[in-house]
Structure formats: structure tokens, C-alpha cells
Design an enzyme around this catalytic site. Structure first.
Site, PDB file in Angstrom:
ATOM      1  CG  MET A  86       7.073 -20.341  25.220  1.00 49.88           C
ATOM      2  SD  MET A  86       8.374 -20.009  26.328  1.00 49.88           S
ATOM      3  CE  MET A  86       9.103 -21.391  25.340  1.00 49.88           C
TER       4      MET A  86
ATOM      5  NE  ARG B 239      16.725 -22.478  25.843  1.00 52.71           N
ATOM      6  CZ  ARG B 239      18.062 -21.743  25.303  1.00 52.71           C
ATOM      7  NH1 ARG B 239      18.630 -21.104  25.808  1.00 52.71           N
ATOM      8  NH2 ARG B 239      17.319 -21.073  24.256  1.00 52.71           N
TER       9      ARG B 239
ATOM     10  CE1 TYR C  61      10.937 -30.148  24.225  1.00 51.89           C
ATOM     11  CE2 TYR C  61       8.936 -30.042  22.881  1.00 51.89           C
ATOM     12  CZ  TYR C  61       9.262 -30.059  24.187  1.00 51.89           C
ATOM     13  OH  TYR C  61       8.651 -31.010  24.825  1.00 51.89           O
ATOM     14  CD  GLU C  62      11.250 -24.021  24.873  1.00 52.85           C
ATOM     15  OE1 GLU C  62      11.041 -23.146  25.053  1.00 52.85           O
ATOM     16  OE2 GLU C  62       9.656 -24.152  24.943  1.00 52.85           O
ATOM     17  N   GLY C  63      15.057 -24.572  21.608  1.00 53.01           N
ATOM     18  CA  GLY C  63      16.326 -24.420  21.593  1.00 53.01           C
ATOM     19  C   GLY C  63      17.650 -25.521  20.742  1.00 53.01           C
TER      20      GLY C  63
END
Length: 562
Positions: A161, A294, A427-429
């Protein structure tokens, strides 16, 4: 060192803590019988122990590199990935119509935790592919599904992604990549993306990129973002590979850890892509993948914690250093070493139980369409991500401490766990973003999901002989939740991280109380460790939550300089 899959813990949590029987009772997941799940996890654990774990160290000392524009993976990665693909492990939860097993996400999550413990760098590749599979299942056209899903599920192709750009990290509204429509229904995608994990690899035939970009008529901000599927090699209608696409790997990032996983800077130069989902609705489609990721990243943290714990435990049992109060010489008999190991074990158990409870809620929402289950899954996702990764970092750090000076020496392998897992809180927020999501979007229901979970936690506390401190903590958390709901967004933002950490602490105690109800002496003792040493932290977090953010916001940049 060898890795031992925690199969007994998985079985115990599934059957006695998170009520996985609800999942297998649905029509959707009726095949997830106890025997089937145990067989899958047993074989998956064997694969992780015997095939994947030996790749952890080689990927660290012989990292991926870029040669002539192509990624060269570490020794053994191709063979390890082939074993994953041949065993069907990439599509554990994917639709059987396209070659997947159709198992609940709870089962695939347990497998991916074991793989994270074995070799986090390699695990990232199928994890991303799994997320892309789910995004395409929900949002892609039938033609895209028919062409891409069988290849992704089989492991012939892999997925990524592409969100972040140099000027657009958390603020995706600032992204500049563009997509121009073509007469044949495709789009020409152009722009640069950074931090693209496994943006290229040498053991799959094709790499399929999900790319966020703007259409020419896109409105400004996040509402003007669309999602495109952009393959490295353009496939023919029959699935065979055609011409190379107009994209390239510009460079690889030099990182603290996960050296076996290439983090790419990607350049798209009018690359051919296909729209996934509706125009200007790309974030909604991408968030299907991101929410999956997440949970997966939280589980990466738990896997790393399990690996670090096993590494430290083995060292403590073998290392002879000084007389202990018991007269033995192995350092595991020193009280402080035993304390640290017990805390590590208690943290891992709590984080694992929370993650699997999250996945049960996801599976129940999928199988039943129940809004309550979806709300619980939504509430638990930021907690799983933040607490799982914080646990990975804390436990890996304690693992180094138990090794003493040898933990600071790379050859022992203890430091790699910490270096590898550190990025998972980013990462991923970032974990701060998870906290903001919790007190913002997730409390947007007026606290319904939070209070429903608090009610369950209170019931467990009342039913336990050890439950008094947990009952008090649940009540304090209830009051804190009501306080959050009464505040403006500035106050919520200021207290968000502390609130999430407090909720995770109390939720972990809830899981340990349920474990203690089994009557097993080690489970009772471990619950007591958590209640005595970790649960009290919730009080400090809740006090910090109420601190006025104006105190530190009043500090000007010049006030923060030395």
C-alpha cells in the site's frame, strides 16, 4: 535461538478467554472447529519454528539491497516465502472462491503473531498482501477480483500500500500524486511515494501496488483522494504477465531495524492503474486495508515481545552469575530477574488476549453484521495496535536488560528484537494517532462501545475473588470516559495517549482475571503479577490524562531549547 510457538496459550485464550466458540457457531465460520484450528496453528507453528525463525538473523546481518533498480532479498527469504505460499498461509482468511481457506481472522492473526516472532522482516510481506486481499474483496470490481485475488492468495504475486509522500505523512490531505483517466478506462498514475514496505521483491512474479492519488476533478483535501491498483508488470486478461509498468524503486531507506524488509521510495511516471472503489472515496477503501494492518501491526509487536521473552528466558536459565538467595547460580533465581521475566510474560499474555478478543469481534461482525460487534472491534483496534506495539518495545527492552552487557552485543541477538519492533509504534498510524482515534472518532458514539466493554469488565471483576482492585480500576476508567466525553477536542487530544494506556492496563487485568478463573496455579500467579505490578499504572495514566495541555502548549519553541 529456536522459537517455540505458544500453542497452549492460543488454545487457552481462544477457548477460555475470548469465547471463540461464538465464531465457530456462525454459518460463516462453521468449519473453524477446535480440531481444525488446532491443526492449522500446530502446522503453522512448526513452519514458523523450523523454516521462518532461522531467517531472522541472516536478514539482519545480510539485509536487502538494491542492485540495478531491483531488490535483492536476504539469503533464504525466497525459500521461506515459497514455503508460505505452497502451504496456503497467505490466504488463511481469504475467500475460498479465489483460493483462500476462508478461516476467521482470529486464526490468521494467531499465525501471523507466530511468524512475527520468528522473522518480522519477512512477515511484513504476506501481511501487506493479506491486507490488500481484503481491500480488493470489499471494494474492487469483479474483473479485478477475478484477475488479481487468485494470484495474491497463491503467493504468485504480492501486494503493497502506497500512502505516504515526502510532504504528506499523517496529513494525507496534502498528497500530490495524480491520476489521469484514459479512453480505455485505465488511469495514468504519477507521483512519488515513500516508506513503501516490500515495494519490490525478487521472489514473487509481480508486485501489486495500491496507490492513493488525485483525479483531475478532485476536490481539495482528503475528500479528493482516490485509490488505484498499479501493478509492477501489467497483466494480460488471462493472468499472464505482459509489459513492465512505468514505475521504479528510487532507493531503499537505511533503517534502525527490520533490515530484511526493503522500505522503498517509489516513483510512478504515468503508470497504468485501475480505479478501486468509487472516485474520490479512496481513503474509505484504503482504510479497509489499514484497519486490517493496524491489528496486524499490534500483533507484530506481540510476536516480537514473545520472541524477546523466549530469548531472555533461555539466557536467564543458562547464564551463571553470582550466588542467588536460593544458593543456585543461574541468574533466573535472582529475584529481580524472575520479576522481570514474570512481568514480560504477563504483558505478552494480556496483549495477546486483547488482540484475539479484537479479532473475535471482527469475525462476529463479519459473520453476523451485528453493529455491536463492529463497534467493539472498532474500539479495540487502536488499543490492540498501540498496546501491542508498546508491549513489544517494552518487553524487548527488558530482554536486553536481562542479558546484561551481552544484551548490548549484537551477536547475542537480543538487541535485534528491539531494533526490529521499534517502528511498529510508528507505522500504520503512530500510537498517538491511535489514541486520538480512540477519544475522537471512537467516542463519537457517545461512549456506547466503551461503556459496553466496561460493563463486561465490571462483571468479570465482581465474579472473581481477586477482582476488587480491578473493579476499582474499572470504575475509575468509567469516570475517566465520562470526563473525556465532557471535554473539547483540545483536552481530549492532550489526554488521549494517557487514556488509551489506562484503558489497556485495565483491559489487560480483565483478561488476567478471566485466566485466573481456570483455577490453574500458574495462571493465578501470573494474574497476581499483573495486578500487583502493572495494573496500578492506570492511576498515574488517568491523573496525567486530566493535566491541562496549556501547560506545555504555553512553551514557545525558544523555551524548549537548551
Amino acid at each position: 535461538m529456536p522459537y517455540t510457538p505458544p500453542l497452549r496459550d492460543f488454545d487457552f485464550i481462544l477457548e477460555q478467554i475470548v469465547a471463540f466458540d461464538q465464531v465457530r457457531a456462525t454459518d460463516r465460520f462453521v468449519e473453524a472447529t477446535p480440531d481444525m484450528v488446532q491443526a492449522i496453528l500446530s502446522e503453522g507453528g512448526r513452519l514458523c519454528s523450523e523454516v521462518i525463525a532461522p531467517l531472522r538473523r541472516p536478514g539482519d546481518v545480510t539485509p536487502t539491497r538494491l542492485e540495478n533498480g531491483a531488490v535483492v532479498s536476504p539469503p533464504g527469504y525466497a525459500e521461506g516465502f515459497a514455503a508460505l505460499a505452497e502451504g496456503g498461509w497467505i490466504g488463511i482468511s481469504a475467500d475460498p472462491e479465489f483460493g483462500g481457506m476462508g478461516m476467521p481472522q482470529t486464526v490468521s492473526t494467531a499465525f501471523y503473531e507466530m511468524m512475527s516472532a520468528a522473522c518480522l522482516s519477512l512477515q511484513m510481506n504476506p501481511l501487506l498482501t493479506q491486507g490488500q486481499i481484503e481491500a480488493l474483496e470489499h471494494h474492487a470490481s469483479d474483473d479485478i477480483k477475478a484477475l488479481y485475488l487468485p494470484k495474491l492468495i497463491s503467493g504468485e504475486w504480492s501486494g503493497t500500500m502506497n500512502l505516504t509522500e515526502p510532504q504528506a505523512g499523517t496529513d494525507l490531505a496534502a498528497l500530490r500524486s495524480k491520476a489521469e483517466p484514459q479512453e480505455d478506462g485505465t488511469y495514468r498514475v504519477s507521483g512519488q511515494k515513500i516508506y513503501i514496505s516490500w515495494g519490490d521483491c525478487d521472489f514473487t512474479q509481480n508486485i501489486c501496488h495500491l496507490v492513493l492519488a488525485r483525479l483531475p476533478d478532485a476536490p481539495a483535501g482528503s475528500k479528493g483522494i482516490s485509490l488505484f491498483l498499479v501493478p509492477k508488470i501489467i497483466p494480460n486478461a488471462d493472468g499472464s504477465l505482459g509489459a513492465p509498468n512505468s514505475l521504479r524503486v528510487v532507493s531503499l531507506e537505511h533503517k534502525l531495524g527490520i533490515h530484511g524488509s526493503p522500505t522503498c521510495v517509489m516513483e510512478y511516471e504515468g503508470a497504468t492503474g485501475w480505479l478501486v472503489g468509487a472516485p474520490h472515496k479512496g481513503l474509505a477503501a484504503m482504510f479497509t486495508m489499514m484497519n486490517n494492518a493496524r491489528v496486524g501491526v499490534g500483533v507484530q509487536g506481540i510476536g516480537a515481545a514473545e520472541g524477546a521473552y523466549q530469548h531472555a528466558l533461555a539466557y536467564a536459565q543458562d547464564r551463571k552469575q553470582g550466588p542467588t538467595p536460593k544458593g543456585a547460580t543461574a541468574i533466573i533465581d535472582h529475584p529481580d530477574i524472575r520479576r522481570q521475566l514474570a512481568i514480560m510474560r504477563a504483558e505478552v499474555f494480556a496483549a495477546r488476549a486483547i488482540a484475539l478478543a479484537n479479532c473475535v469481534a471482527i469475525d462476529m461482525a463479519t459473520a453476523t453484521g451485528g453493529a455491536g460487534w463492529a463497534a467493539r472491534a472498532g474500539w479495540l483496534t487502536p488499543i490492540t495496535k498501540a498496546y501491542g506495539t508498546d508491549t513489544g518495545i517494552a518487553v524487548s527492552d527488558m530482554g536486553i536488560q536481562i542479558h546484561g552487557g551481552m544484551g548490548f552485543i549484537e551477536e547475542t541477538g537480543a538487541a535485534q528484537f528491539l531494533r526490529d519492533v521499534r517502528v511498529t509504534a510508528i507505522y500504520e498510524g503512530t500510537n498517538a494517532i491511535q489514541a486520538l482515534d480512540l477519544v475522537g472518532r471512537k467516542l463519537g458514539d457517545g461512549g456506547t462501545a466503551a461503556f459496553a466493554l466496561l460493563d463486561d469488565m465490571a462483571d468479570t471483576a465482581r465474579a472473581s475473588d481477586m477482582g476488587a482492585p480491578v473493579a476499582e480500576a474499572v470504575q475509575a476508567l468509567r469516570v475517566a470516559t465520562e470526563w473525556m466525553l465532557s471535554q473539547d477536542m483540545l483536552a481530549r487530544a492532550g489526554g488521549a495517549t494517557a487514556y488509551l494506556r489506562a484503558f489497556a492496563r485495565v483491559l489487560g487485568a480483565h483478561m488476567h482475571l478471566k485466566a485466573a478463573q481456570s483455577g490453574e496455579a500458574p495462571r493465578i500467579a501470573l494474574a497476581r503479577v499483573y495486578l500487583d505490578h502493572l495494573l496500578p499504572e492506570h492511576s498515574a495514566h488517568l491523573a496525567a490524562m486530566r493535566a491541562d495541555p496549556a501547560t506545555y502548549l504555553s512553551l514557545a519553541p525558544e523555551d524548549l531549547t537548551a
